[in-house]
Design a protein around this motif. Sequence first.
Motif, PDB file in Angstrom:
ATOM      1  N   UNK A  94     -57.120 -16.779 -40.967  1.00 59.84           N
ATOM      2  CA  UNK A  94     -57.444 -18.163 -40.642  1.00 59.84           C
ATOM      3  C   UNK A  94     -56.545 -19.108 -41.438  1.00 59.84           C
ATOM      4  N   UNK A  95     -55.978 -20.086 -40.762  1.00 60.21           N
ATOM      5  CA  UNK A  95     -55.153 -21.114 -41.396  1.00 60.21           C
ATOM      6  C   UNK A  95     -55.829 -22.465 -41.193  1.00 60.21           C
ATOM      7  N   UNK A  96     -56.486 -23.018 -42.219  1.00 55.26           N
ATOM      8  CA  UNK A  96     -57.131 -24.327 -42.074  1.00 55.26           C
ATOM      9  C   UNK A  96     -56.129 -25.419 -41.716  1.00 55.26           C
ATOM     10  N   UNK A  97     -56.640 -26.486 -41.119  1.00 51.55           N
ATOM     11  CA  UNK A  97     -55.781 -27.595 -40.693  1.00 51.55           C
ATOM     12  C   UNK A  97     -55.647 -28.634 -41.800  1.00 51.55           C
ATOM     13  N   UNK A  98     -55.387 -28.160 -43.014  1.00 48.72           N
ATOM     14  CA  UNK A  98     -55.165 -29.055 -44.144  1.00 48.72           C
ATOM     15  C   UNK A  98     -54.229 -28.366 -45.117  1.00 48.72           C
ATOM     16  N   UNK A  99     -53.355 -29.138 -45.745  1.00 45.16           N
ATOM     17  CA  UNK A  99     -52.294 -28.539 -46.558  1.00 45.16           C
ATOM     18  C   UNK A  99     -52.799 -27.970 -47.869  1.00 45.16           C
ATOM     19  N   UNK A 100     -53.950 -28.479 -48.400  1.00 47.95           N
ATOM     20  CA  UNK A 100     -54.360 -28.019 -49.722  1.00 47.95           C
ATOM     21  C   UNK A 100     -55.324 -26.845 -49.690  1.00 47.95           C
ATOM     22  N   UNK A 101     -55.566 -26.271 -48.514  1.00 47.52           N
ATOM     23  CA  UNK A 101     -56.366 -25.048 -48.411  1.00 47.52           C
ATOM     24  C   UNK A 101     -55.470 -23.964 -47.821  1.00 47.52           C
ATOM     25  N   UNK A 102     -55.160 -22.910 -48.570  1.00 49.58           N
ATOM     26  CA  UNK A 102     -54.208 -21.905 -48.090  1.00 49.58           C
ATOM     27  C   UNK A 102     -54.809 -21.036 -46.988  1.00 49.58           C
ATOM     28  N   UNK A 103     -53.984 -20.337 -46.217  1.00 48.01           N
ATOM     29  CA  UNK A 103     -54.498 -19.372 -45.238  1.00 48.01           C
ATOM     30  C   UNK A 103     -55.382 -18.338 -45.923  1.00 48.01           C
ATOM     31  N   UNK A 104     -56.330 -17.812 -45.193  1.00 48.13           N
ATOM     32  CA  UNK A 104     -57.298 -16.897 -45.781  1.00 48.13           C
ATOM     33  C   UNK A 104     -57.695 -15.822 -44.779  1.00 48.13           C
ATOM     34  N   UNK A 105     -58.242 -14.741 -45.303  1.00 47.77           N
ATOM     35  CA  UNK A 105     -58.828 -13.685 -44.481  1.00 47.77           C
ATOM     36  C   UNK A 105     -60.339 -13.805 -44.592  1.00 47.77           C
ATOM     37  N   UNK A 106     -60.987 -14.017 -43.464  1.00 47.02           N
ATOM     38  CA  UNK A 106     -62.433 -14.194 -43.428  1.00 47.02           C
ATOM     39  C   UNK A 106     -63.104 -12.894 -42.977  1.00 47.02           C
ATOM     40  N   UNK A 107     -64.102 -12.462 -43.742  1.00 44.91           N
ATOM     41  CA  UNK A 107     -64.849 -11.249 -43.422  1.00 44.91           C
ATOM     42  C   UNK A 107     -66.228 -11.654 -42.907  1.00 44.91           C
ATOM     43  N   UNK A 108     -66.618 -11.108 -41.771  1.00 43.07           N
ATOM     44  CA  UNK A 108     -67.938 -11.354 -41.183  1.00 43.07           C
ATOM     45  C   UNK A 108     -68.717 -10.043 -41.125  1.00 43.07           C
ATOM     46  N   UNK A 109     -69.926 -10.065 -41.658  1.00 44.61           N
ATOM     47  CA  UNK A 109     -70.808  -8.910 -41.608  1.00 44.61           C
ATOM     48  C   UNK A 109     -72.066  -9.274 -40.816  1.00 44.61           C
ATOM     49  N   UNK A 110     -72.411  -8.416 -39.859  1.00 44.87           N
ATOM     50  CA  UNK A 110     -73.676  -8.543 -39.130  1.00 44.87           C
ATOM     51  C   UNK A 110     -74.598  -7.471 -39.674  1.00 44.87           C
ATOM     52  N   UNK A 111     -75.732  -7.892 -40.193  1.00 50.58           N
ATOM     53  CA  UNK A 111     -76.583  -6.986 -40.960  1.00 50.58           C
ATOM     54  C   UNK A 111     -78.030  -7.047 -40.469  1.00 50.58           C
ATOM     55  N   UNK A 112     -78.767  -5.998 -40.822  1.00 52.62           N
ATOM     56  CA  UNK A 112     -80.205  -5.952 -40.551  1.00 52.62           C
ATOM     57  C   UNK A 112     -80.931  -5.619 -41.852  1.00 52.62           C
ATOM     58  N   UNK A 113     -81.991  -6.349 -42.125  1.00 55.71           N
ATOM     59  CA  UNK A 113     -82.791  -6.107 -43.331  1.00 55.71           C
ATOM     60  C   UNK A 113     -83.512  -4.772 -43.204  1.00 55.71           C
ATOM     61  N   UNK A 114     -83.376  -3.961 -44.240  1.00 54.77           N
ATOM     62  CA  UNK A 114     -84.146  -2.724 -44.271  1.00 54.77           C
ATOM     63  C   UNK A 114     -85.619  -3.055 -44.433  1.00 54.77           C
ATOM     64  N   UNK A 115     -86.508  -2.220 -43.907  1.00 56.15           N
ATOM     65  CA  UNK A 115     -87.949  -2.494 -44.037  1.00 56.15           C
ATOM     66  C   UNK A 115     -88.373  -2.612 -45.496  1.00 56.15           C
TER      67      UNK A 115
END
Length: 214
Positions: A193-214
């Motif tokens: 991901x490359x934000x549309x602003x110069x002072x925030x550098x490109x980044x790698x975003x991690x998304x986790x889809x999780x389920x709560x254990x009982x």
Amino acid sequence: MPLDRTGQAEAFDAIGDRYDEAFPHKEGQVAAAAWLGETLSEKARVLDLGCGTGLPTALQLAEAGCEVVGVDLSDRMVTVARENVPTGTFHRADIADLRPAGPLDLGRFDAVTAFFSLLMLPRAEIPLALRTIHHVLVPGGLLALSMVEADVDDFSIPFIGSTIRVSGYLREELREIVEAAGFRVVEESSYSYAPATADVPPEVQIFLRCRRNP
């Protein structure tokens, strides 16, 4: 553990609507919220931790028929979220307020979203924050979580004209911490991901889809 939020809320108060301008495309976030909307039953209760302006997540879930409750540390963000998502309920609060016996009891939720909110905490607090999420979820409840992949702890960075402190993990360590808090990771994805602003550098975003254990 004493909490130090010095400057964090003030930074986002100053940023306000400019946050959405700096991050105009949120494909991973939209996809994760869509998964919740498709998986949850109608009228499911969803807690949006670090709701920001309410866009896109709180609005997306509200339009999917969910009862949305948002929490954010920034007064300004909460005000904007209430304007953007009038059917939602929003509170100015810290995640620590939701701990067992904490000052803010919002009940239990069918799902929680935490998109880039836990990275605002020092690493020492993140396992406790995940256990707090586990506490507010019903057994088998869902968690959609995202972090920026980075090996940093409470590290100061320039951010949209302000300064914030952030933490991060490499992806395997992030999975381990989430699983240790009582969740099962059912799907993982990442985005460059490359934000549309110069002072925030490109980044790698991690998304986790999780389920709560009982």
